[in-house]
Design a protein around this motif. Structure first.
Motif, short mmCIF file in Angstrom:
data_model
loop_
_atom_site.label_atom_id
_atom_site.label_comp_id
_atom_site.label_asym_id
_atom_site.label_seq_id
_atom_site.Cartn_x
_atom_site.Cartn_y
_atom_site.Cartn_z
N LEU A 161 -4.31 -6.51 0.71
CA LEU A 161 -4.92 -5.20 0.44
C LEU A 161 -6.34 -5.33 -0.10
CD1 LEU A 161 -2.05 -3.22 -1.32
CD2 LEU A 161 -2.71 -3.24 1.09
N ASP A 162 -6.62 -6.47 -0.72
CA ASP A 162 -7.86 -6.59 -1.48
C ASP A 162 -8.49 -7.95 -1.17
OD1 ASP A 162 -9.84 -6.85 -3.44
OD2 ASP A 162 -8.63 -5.88 -4.98
N ALA A 163 -9.75 -7.92 -0.74
CA ALA A 163 -10.44 -9.16 -0.39
C ALA A 163 -10.42 -10.16 -1.55
CB ALA A 163 -11.89 -8.85 0.01
N ARG A 164 -10.32 -9.65 -2.78
CA ARG A 164 -10.35 -10.55 -3.93
C ARG A 164 -9.06 -11.36 -4.11
NH1 ARG A 164 -12.55 -5.68 -7.64
NH2 ARG A 164 -10.71 -4.83 -6.59
N ARG A 211 -13.74 -8.32 7.88
CA ARG A 211 -14.67 -9.46 7.87
C ARG A 211 -14.11 -10.60 7.03
NH1 ARG A 211 -19.23 -5.71 7.87
NH2 ARG A 211 -20.31 -5.93 9.88
N GLU A 212 -13.53 -10.25 5.87
CA GLU A 212 -12.94 -11.28 5.01
C GLU A 212 -11.82 -12.00 5.73
OE1 GLU A 212 -13.69 -12.62 2.10
OE2 GLU A 212 -15.45 -11.32 2.16
N ASN A 216 -11.64 4.79 4.56
CA ASN A 216 -11.11 4.15 3.36
C ASN A 216 -10.29 5.12 2.50
OD1 ASN A 216 -12.04 1.41 3.48
ND2 ASN A 216 -14.13 2.21 3.24
N PHE A 225 -6.38 1.75 -1.18
CA PHE A 225 -6.00 2.02 -2.57
C PHE A 225 -6.76 1.12 -3.55
CE2 PHE A 225 -2.26 3.15 0.11
CZ PHE A 225 -2.44 4.52 0.04
N THR A 226 -7.14 -0.05 -3.10
CA THR A 226 -7.96 -0.94 -3.91
C THR A 226 -9.28 -0.27 -4.27
OG1 THR A 226 -7.02 -2.86 -2.79
CG2 THR A 226 -9.15 -3.17 -3.88
N GLN A 245 4.75 -0.78 -6.24
CA GLN A 245 3.52 -1.34 -5.68
C GLN A 245 3.63 -2.82 -5.30
OE1 GLN A 245 0.43 0.75 -5.69
NE2 GLN A 245 1.86 2.41 -6.12
N ARG A 280 -3.42 1.37 7.08
CA ARG A 280 -4.36 2.14 6.27
C ARG A 280 -5.68 1.41 6.07
NH1 ARG A 280 0.50 3.20 5.71
NH2 ARG A 280 1.29 5.33 5.44
N ASN A 281 -5.71 0.12 6.37
CA ASN A 281 -6.95 -0.64 6.27
C ASN A 281 -7.49 -1.05 7.64
OD1 ASN A 281 -7.49 -0.84 3.42
ND2 ASN A 281 -5.63 -2.07 3.24
N TYR A 291 -4.78 8.40 -7.31
CA TYR A 291 -5.12 7.01 -7.67
C TYR A 291 -6.38 6.95 -8.55
CZ TYR A 291 -1.80 4.40 -4.74
OH TYR A 291 -0.67 3.83 -4.22
N GLN A 326 -9.53 0.23 9.57
CA GLN A 326 -10.98 0.34 9.69
C GLN A 326 -11.66 0.07 8.35
OE1 GLN A 326 -11.57 4.20 11.85
NE2 GLN A 326 -12.25 2.85 13.50
N ASN A 327 -11.03 -0.77 7.53
CA ASN A 327 -11.65 -1.26 6.30
C ASN A 327 -12.45 -2.49 6.71
OD1 ASN A 327 -12.24 -2.63 3.95
ND2 ASN A 327 -10.28 -2.19 2.97
N PHE A 328 -13.70 -2.24 7.09
CA PHE A 328 -14.48 -3.30 7.74
C PHE A 328 -14.77 -4.46 6.81
CE2 PHE A 328 -15.59 0.78 9.89
CZ PHE A 328 -14.85 0.56 11.03
N THR A 329 -14.83 -4.19 5.52
CA THR A 329 -14.98 -5.25 4.53
C THR A 329 -13.81 -6.23 4.60
OG1 THR A 329 -16.12 -3.71 3.06
CG2 THR A 329 -15.14 -5.66 2.04
N PRO A 332 0.86 -1.19 0.00
CA PRO A 332 0.00 0.00 0.00
C PRO A 332 0.89 1.23 0.00
CG PRO A 332 0.21 -0.85 2.23
CD PRO A 332 1.10 -1.70 1.35
N ARG A 333 0.87 2.02 -1.04
CA ARG A 333 1.76 3.17 -1.12
C ARG A 333 0.98 4.47 -1.23
NH1 ARG A 333 6.95 1.50 -2.10
NH2 ARG A 333 7.39 3.54 -1.20
#
Lengths: 306, 306, 306, 306
Positions: free
Chosen positions: B135-138, B164-165, C156, C160-161, B109, B155-156, C192, B158-161, B101-102
């Motif tokens: 960085l990404d749930a996918r 949960r993942e 969020n 970056f995603t 990256q 940076r994530n 971004y 509080q990225n609640f998504t 994460p930049r």
């Protein structure tokens, strides 16, 4: 420009820089241009770490110096009880507040000069030199008479009048970082004291204001470590005030020693629950004794003593 | 309400509280009212400290677990060199960034999935389990396949998504505190993971944003110590990011251990000066080895190992 | 390097800078070296302020655009009531949360896609375009279908995603500043989005984390004013969240307009005292109407409309 | 307890609270228990806003009072030039520093008493009352003689010695908020002045320390607005210091007025680029005149004058 004798050296301070050319004096060993915001407190001209002597106690040397005592002097009995206990546990200095800077004018303001006299008597009995905070330049005579080290508190960290006075008093100074000041500003405040020819300054990290709510202030050990690379002056850490809760004091004191603090300030009260100030964060004598043992063990693996 | 199996206990979470009355199920051992902003991560219902297992490495026990490795995986050679060196020095886990994460989109990256595969190979050779940031749930499948511990970065936080993942992935999680988050919010973020039935969370103090400029972030050890009184989850400290300068890393790492960190995260690079990210703060393998020796000595006087 | 069509110009982004020499393409109007941490969002290459169109509403022009609506969509009735009221009072956009990022997992998490549909119906009736926050890149289709402007929330701001996804969705974006992020980092986050060819970004100041306790966050209008000198993108101010108390919202909204905000975000609820989120800071429709009148009067003396 | 005449009322302050019972004095109109950390400065006992009179200028009434002048008095000519210009533009008070608190001891420290005399002469010519900062309680006689309003600067905001002295001087006081102090602490500092029987205090928001770097300090208008709900004292805002750059001063000054400031402090210098202090943020006389016009227009739509 200004002539100055500091750390046994004859100096001439020139500001603005251009004036340095005009200095003609053969006894001057060093001519300092003040391009930077601090010079005397910096370690470019003085590489060796400074030892600050408080009577026979040396701050900045191999030994981690522990100063302990009550937040506020409340009575002779309370002070003597604590002084004896911290002496027995291995503290090197007695700290105690006679004049108390309180956010609210309705909080206990300290015993004043009577408090200093009580500290003096406790010092005479235990042999521990006394550290106490000055609030008003007009109290200088009492401090010269009764204290061994003058503390400038966080709220006066940029009270330049008081800094200059402390510089002139000829006693070692414990200078605390302001709640909203950077480490660089702390060192600049020390420069005011050094400019008066007093090089015996210990800087003190005591926590800064941040958004975090689980502690009273945020103890900035990173700032202390960074500061030690910028100055020849020794650093003290005060874990009691940022903790705000006595459960946190041991861990933060040990962390401070591990981070390289030369001196530690601990609040101790015979009965913290009835203390007239900072009731939540003062240690009992027993808890302090345990802490001293842990500090000594820690210092030994770091190649120091305590 | 929600049924949950956590730490071997059958739980029913009721929110709002009034619903707790409606739960009729004999297998439920504990019915939790969620009056407070966190419950599962708190230590009222679970007094014993949680041990988080990353393969055979236990975080939260007697041993101070050191995770070391490069900020970013740049190549197989670089990663293997570091992995061997940190293994030799005594690290327990290999850390390394594959997805980075930049702040700027023009910074390096990361190698992505290829980076994860390199870490896996380094793990197979050295036996060190791998910690890496998602960085990404996918990208979950790649992490399930190649990583042993999933890191959620500051940076994530509080990225609640993503939280949960991470809870659903079934792997232990290293959850970093956000730059602008309180310790209580960090514990609340952990609650999102625990709610998915994943109790293997290590919280990580990595420095917060303050006005101080001599360090990159302000390492909040006081917050960590206060946090340990609020939760049963173990705490990690990351001294590399707040330091921002390698000269400060040793002192802050030792302070973290002295303050009670269960795990330490250290960035190591074979040639820090050419690193593609965080060049200023990564240690050389030699410097890391010295740090490990100092951490071990320190841990021993604290009654721990490392 | 990367080719890009932005604001009607054909660009080539080269990073690292040296690669710019290798670009041979006659249709390229501008070759951008990315020495700085942001370029596209900066105002060196694009001096004129950017107008962001949300359907027929223009943000960044002469008119101060007010977006108003409930913190969270709770029901069709609640949303329609508010939508009609804010339309009547003179708002230009309808804001409302369908997916709610909540610090605690036990707080109301929003109605999800059903919430977006309710907003859509309210938009159809009132003609107000809809702004709503996205939390998960996997919800993109619902947002493309039902929303007119995509909000990226404070938590969020460095996801970056999600930023990249928002860039690809082809809708205007309202990008909020993170609680612990500098204004420069906010602009870097916008970069971004712009890198994906989406230049329709409105930046939003919504308060940062500081030590002050009388407000929920500290609204940083100085940061907004400084930011306007760094970027061509328009700025929104959100006085509701930093206020945390409805008594403060009017004054902070007026201050935001006076400081030069191009857009204002106001939370309005038919009965704030029973709101499922942010109950303390939402305005009643009557109070909002009065605020709109005050904003219009203020805008007129500043040479703007509202 | 303590007897006090304040705002024309005879008060008795009792602390601790229990002592209130012991007060027997028929002339006492109000007996104040000091359970809270401030009472006199609070608006529970005094609902009406306080008007502070600086000679014939009233702060806290309908008119927004603008105090303008150089950061530091450098010479009679410089001061007179500015004084005439700000008078012509519509300022109500002349501000200027005679004793300057400087972070570095090598920065210009001000002309001292000579500076006060120059301000006096400028005041006599223009009719503008003078506001100037005191640093040392021992300078009280010069301030009583030459100044009309005493300023306590941010760095002395918790210098309780100086606060008490200011209370005794019988002149109106402009009390600035400390860089690291909350609004509540600012009001508590005012309490020290009021306790000495001096109720003529204007509180001043001048920016706090935060992590944001694009401005020198973060102007906390939210704190000012919240503060106005806590106290009957008027509030001043100083947009020059937090801005740190003159390009930001207009916007922040207008925002301050819109937020409800009763007084505004603006630094003006005939040639800012050669100023001996705060060169970056001082306005030219022309720019100040334009600002005054904008402030007047703004005040009029807010139902005030300027």
């Amino acid at each position: 420009f200004k002539f100055l004798n500091l750390y046994g050296k004859q100096l001439a301070l020139a500001y603005p820089d251009s004036e340095v050319e005009g200095i003609k004096d053969d006894s001057v060993e060093l001519m300092v241009k003040t391009k930077k915001s601090y010079v005397l407190a910096g370690n470019e001209w003085k590489k060796d770490p400074t030892l600050v002597k408080v009577k026979d106690v040396e701050v900045g040397g191999n030994k981690v110096v522990v100063a302990a005592g009550p937040c506020a002097v409340e009575s002779e009995e309370q002070t003597l009880t604590v002084a004896r206990a911290v002496k027995r546990a291995g503290a090197s200095l007695l700290r105690g507040g006679a004049y108390k800077p309180r956010t609210s004018p309705y909080s206990f303001q300290g015993l004043g000069e009577e408090g200093l006299k009580i500290l003096r008597r406790a010092s005479e009995e235990t042999g521990l030199p006394v550290v106490s905070e000055i609030l008003d330049a007009r109290d200088r005579d009492a401090f010269v008479k009764f204290a061994d080290m003058i503390q400038i508190g966080a709220r006066n960290s940029q009270n330049f009048t008081l800094l200059r006075e402390a510089g002139k008093m000829g006693k070692p100074v414990l200078l605390k970082r302001g709640l909203g000041n950077t480490v660089e500003e702390l060192i600049q405040s020390a420069e005011y004291i050094l400019m008066e020819g007093n090089g015996n300054v210990v800087l003190c990290e005591r926590g800064i204001r941040t958004f975090e709510k689980s502690t009273r202030f945020t103890l900035d050990l990173g700032g202390m470590v960074a500061g030690k690379l910028m100055t020849h002056l020794p650093f003290c850490a005060d874990p009691s005030h940022p903790a705000g809760k006595r459960e946190l004091v041991h861990s933060l004191a040990l962390a401070s020693v591990a981070a390289g603090a030369d001196m530690i300030l601990i609040e101790v009260h015979p009965k913290p629950e009835v203390a007239l100030s900072d009731s939540e964060q003062q240690l009992t004598p027993d808890s302090f004794q345990l802490l001293m043992e842990r500090i000594k063990a820690l210092a030994s693996v770091l190649g120091r003593s305590a």
